[in-house]
Write an enzyme that holds these catalytic residues in place. Sequence first.
Site, PDB file in Angstrom:
ATOM      1  N   LYS A  16      -7.583  -9.184 -22.909  1.00 13.12           N
ATOM      2  CA  LYS A  16      -8.492 -10.188 -22.423  1.00 13.12           C
ATOM      3  C   LYS A  16      -8.843  -9.639 -21.127  1.00 13.12           C
ATOM      4  CE  LYS A  16      -7.718 -14.622 -19.974  1.00 13.12           C
ATOM      5  NZ  LYS A  16      -6.924 -16.128 -20.064  1.00 13.12           N
ATOM      6  N   GLU A  70      -7.628 -38.362 -31.163  1.00 14.63           N
ATOM      7  CA  GLU A  70      -8.970 -38.117 -30.734  1.00 14.63           C
ATOM      8  C   GLU A  70      -9.388 -39.516 -30.144  1.00 14.63           C
ATOM      9  OE1 GLU A  70     -11.570 -36.548 -33.471  1.00 14.63           O
ATOM     10  OE2 GLU A  70     -13.130 -36.677 -32.044  1.00 14.63           O
ATOM     11  N   ARG A 128     -10.991  -9.927 -26.682  1.00 19.49           N
ATOM     12  CA  ARG A 128     -11.186 -11.488 -26.803  1.00 19.49           C
ATOM     13  C   ARG A 128     -12.659 -11.767 -26.279  1.00 19.49           C
ATOM     14  NH1 ARG A 128      -7.446 -14.961 -24.228  1.00 19.49           N
ATOM     15  NH2 ARG A 128      -7.495 -16.324 -26.127  1.00 19.49           N
ATOM     16  N   ASN A 179      -2.561 -12.916 -20.928  1.00 17.82           N
ATOM     17  CA  ASN A 179      -2.691 -12.780 -19.360  1.00 17.82           C
ATOM     18  C   ASN A 179      -1.595 -11.732 -19.106  1.00 17.82           C
ATOM     19  OD1 ASN A 179      -4.912 -14.495 -18.725  1.00 17.82           O
ATOM     20  ND2 ASN A 179      -3.427 -16.295 -18.869  1.00 17.82           N
ATOM     21  N   LYS A 223     -12.854 -17.675 -30.026  1.00 15.82           N
ATOM     22  CA  LYS A 223     -12.034 -18.970 -29.998  1.00 15.82           C
ATOM     23  C   LYS A 223     -12.980 -19.767 -31.022  1.00 15.82           C
ATOM     24  CE  LYS A 223      -9.371 -19.077 -25.949  1.00 15.82           C
ATOM     25  NZ  LYS A 223      -8.889 -19.948 -24.697  1.00 15.82           N
ATOM     26  N   GLU A 274       3.286 -19.409 -21.521  1.00 20.81           N
ATOM     27  CA  GLU A 274       2.007 -20.013 -21.013  1.00 20.81           C
ATOM     28  C   GLU A 274       1.588 -20.755 -22.229  1.00 20.81           C
ATOM     29  OE1 GLU A 274      -0.703 -17.771 -18.981  1.00 20.81           O
ATOM     30  OE2 GLU A 274      -2.364 -19.292 -18.918  1.00 20.81           O
ATOM     31  N   ARG A 275       1.418 -22.309 -21.856  1.00 25.41           N
ATOM     32  CA  ARG A 275       1.169 -23.222 -22.828  1.00 25.41           C
ATOM     33  C   ARG A 275       2.236 -23.189 -23.923  1.00 25.41           C
ATOM     34  NH1 ARG A 275      -1.694 -24.894 -19.016  1.00 25.41           N
ATOM     35  NH2 ARG A 275      -3.637 -23.605 -18.263  1.00 25.41           N
ATOM     36  N   GLU A 324     -11.127 -15.399 -16.787  1.00 28.13           N
ATOM     37  CA  GLU A 324     -10.074 -15.907 -15.725  1.00 28.13           C
ATOM     38  C   GLU A 324      -9.387 -15.171 -14.936  1.00 28.13           C
ATOM     39  OE1 GLU A 324      -7.919 -18.328 -18.844  1.00 28.13           O
ATOM     40  OE2 GLU A 324      -9.417 -20.015 -18.622  1.00 28.13           O
ATOM     41  N   TRP A 383     -14.595 -24.720 -12.999  1.00 26.62           N
ATOM     42  CA  TRP A 383     -14.340 -23.975 -14.083  1.00 26.62           C
ATOM     43  C   TRP A 383     -15.365 -24.434 -15.356  1.00 26.62           C
ATOM     44  CZ3 TRP A 383     -10.005 -21.109 -14.616  1.00 26.62           C
ATOM     45  CH2 TRP A 383      -9.147 -21.292 -13.679  1.00 26.62           C
ATOM     46  N   GLU A 388      -2.063 -27.099 -26.686  1.00 18.00           N
ATOM     47  CA  GLU A 388      -2.195 -27.344 -25.129  1.00 18.00           C
ATOM     48  C   GLU A 388      -3.087 -28.618 -24.670  1.00 18.00           C
ATOM     49  OE1 GLU A 388      -4.516 -23.874 -23.508  1.00 18.00           O
ATOM     50  OE2 GLU A 388      -4.644 -24.825 -21.694  1.00 18.00           O
ATOM     51  N   ASP A 446     -12.850 -24.642 -25.241  1.00 22.93           N
ATOM     52  CA  ASP A 446     -11.599 -24.095 -25.123  1.00 22.93           C
ATOM     53  C   ASP A 446     -10.555 -25.030 -25.655  1.00 22.93           C
ATOM     54  OD1 ASP A 446      -9.150 -22.804 -24.459  1.00 22.93           O
ATOM     55  OD2 ASP A 446      -9.100 -23.222 -22.279  1.00 22.93           O
TER      56      ASP A 446
HETATM   57  C1  GCV Z   1      -3.717 -17.653 -21.778  1.00 19.21           C
HETATM   58  C2  GCV Z   1      -6.932 -21.331 -21.567  1.00 19.21           C
HETATM   59  C3  GCV Z   1      -5.649 -21.692 -21.393  1.00 19.21           C
HETATM   60  C4  GCV Z   1      -5.231 -20.515 -20.597  1.00 19.21           C
HETATM   61  C5  GCV Z   1      -5.247 -19.336 -21.711  1.00 19.21           C
HETATM   62  C6  GCV Z   1      -6.654 -19.187 -21.726  1.00 19.21           C
HETATM   63  C7  GCV Z   1      -6.947 -18.042 -22.762  1.00 19.21           C
HETATM   64  O1  GCV Z   1      -7.857 -21.326 -20.489  1.00 19.21           O
HETATM   65  O2  GCV Z   1      -5.596 -22.855 -20.555  1.00 19.21           O
HETATM   66  O3  GCV Z   1      -3.633 -20.839 -20.438  1.00 19.21           O
HETATM   67  O4  GCV Z   1      -4.618 -18.115 -21.138  1.00 19.21           O
HETATM   68  O5  GCV Z   1      -7.246 -20.141 -22.324  1.00 19.21           O
HETATM   69  O6  GCV Z   1      -6.854 -18.306 -24.085  1.00 19.21           O
HETATM   70  O7  GCV Z   1      -6.885 -16.846 -22.373  1.00 19.21           O
END
Ligand code: GCV
Length: 646
Positions: free
Chosen positions: A257, A478, A294, A177, A335, A134-135, A261, A508, A368, A340
């Site tokens: 997590k 940027e 998280r 995830n 974070k 993912e990413r 989401e 979102w 990302e 995000d």
């Molecule tokens: C792993 C963002 C990303 C998701 C990621 C999420 C997270 O939303 O787009 O891909 O999922 O962050 O940090 O859990």
Amino acid sequence: MKSFGYRAWLQPVAEGTKAQLGFLPKLAGLKGIASEEFVHGLDTRFGKKPSEDGDYTITLELAEKLPPEGYTLRGDLSGLTVSGGSEKGLLYGVYGLLSRLSLGEPVETMNVKEVPAVARRVLNHWDNADGSIERGYAGRSFFFKNGRIGYDLERLKDYARLLASVGINEISVNNVNVYPDSAQLITEEGLPDLAKVAEVFRPFGIRIIVAVHFDSPAILGGLETSDPTVPAVAKYWEDAAKRVYKHIPDLAGFLMKADSEFRSGPAALGLTQDAGANVIAKALEPFGGTIYWRCFIYNCKQDWRDKTIDRPKAAYNEFFPLDGKFAPNVILQVKHGPSDFQVREPNSPLLGAMTQTPQGLEFQISQEYTGQQIDLYATAVQWEEILDTPVTESCMTRDLVGREVTAMVAVSNTGNDDNWTGHLLAQANLYAFGRLAWNPALSAEQLMRDWVALTFGTDPAIVEPIANMLLESRWVYEKYNSPLGLGWMVNISHHYGPSPEGYEYMKWGTYHRATHTAIGVDRTTHGTEYTAQYHHYVRDLYENKKTCPEKLLLFFHRLPYNYKLKSGQTLLQYIYDTHFEGVEDVKRFIATWETLNGKIPQEAYEAVRDRLTRQLENAREWRDVINNYFYRLSGIADEKGRKIYA
Ligand code: GCV
């Protein structure tokens, strides 16, 4: 022979550079992983092997007075001693010595003491059991294949060395995830394979973390609920911990997590986050394990019409009231920003606010939203800014590291591409994270220079241009991206390239609410009151348009396009100007890179040139889409009459 990109920053030193080793080492003292790594490093970097007939003695020893991960390097004319607080400290000492030798530091005067600022320097991999990431922007997973753990042992060992050489000491291998396949990692079926991974990393001082599914009690344990207040659920987690520690006695812990989401979690059951975290913490506690919980929680089913919800407020609202309620072996993973991982956002108001709860500060090395390892982007520059941000009038974010911030965490940017990171220069970001986690006082400039010198050699004609490009790259990216802290103007789902209204009418919670006269969300105490989550010193800075850092203006304020910036430019003219400049800057990067043709390995030269060419395409697209968007909305022309494709 491994390729140039594969060797990353552990390169052989270039012939003829001042870093050539001027002596033949004789190795004395403790035998073990540190001495093995010293021999390996000498051989691969300098083509030399220690010899009994050596003319300079390197002694490896343990020194109890040092913290376990600390080390000293003390050299004089007769020899150099590497002392470590433990075998792990000694290993770090050997890596420290090897890099200093590669950088050309003389041994006779070496006098170094290093102790890490935080005990936990953590990489999170977002790898799925099917081998996708993912990413991920550097190929497939090198941990997983076809639904289970699957790896090339040599590659994994080389990765462990790479990470340990910059001080990383914990890694999670599976995505936060957690899907059904990787949920299995904590079962009797899954654990033997995971234990083998742990075995590869163990000698390098790196412990494994497993991301676990909140619903494991139901999915794996066959229970009717995963409600942590139910005794059978607590018992499930106790059994799971026993099982996992039987296979991996030094497991660092679990990563969760929850309620985020579409994931399940305590909130979905009407509970607060501590109710979930503490039950798992209790299960891990007898084994010395930690639960990383998280804080990336927000409403991802928002109605864009509803202005009463402001997504950046979510994590603080959820967690701040719980400060002091978590078990001591819970680390809340925050974070760095409240949105995000956007190219520009303020720091999370949770940082510095929670004084009773250990926190992990989470960065994203994987790019990302910052160019996906196609565009050049030195994350270290952004991290330096984040650490330089005040929390109160007398405390900077950097000061929290080693206090409330007990872990530095980052999402990895690696995959099975030959050079690990896709864009060769993105290796600098992985390197920088490890070193910054060890010592948050290091400057981005130092980190970039060291990385370039270790990778390409110490010749200033090479170090200067590449380090300067890296240091500039964040600002250049940027410039052509979404302006002034707005964020999000990306294509939906994959997040590469511009789409000014891509997320505007979605669920979102990421809205800029542009009209023909103004843009941005008022997050002051007159608006969504997000600013009230900060210490009053910082709140006041952001509240006031005049003291708010200009690069964050549209994060905090709703402003008309003709708002005058300190430079005298209007907001809109600033947007046009930066977007035109960004493209020209990328052209300049390409021209600079072309001066390196023949001076660096051809493979590296061509690979980076290819990425820069793709970056130019992306920058053009951003420039024209963003400028066009604002021109169409506002009807205000560019003062300089440049082409806007209207
Ligand atoms: C792993 C963002 C990303 C998701 C990621 C999420 C997270 O939303 O787009 O891909 O999922 O962050 O940090 O859990």
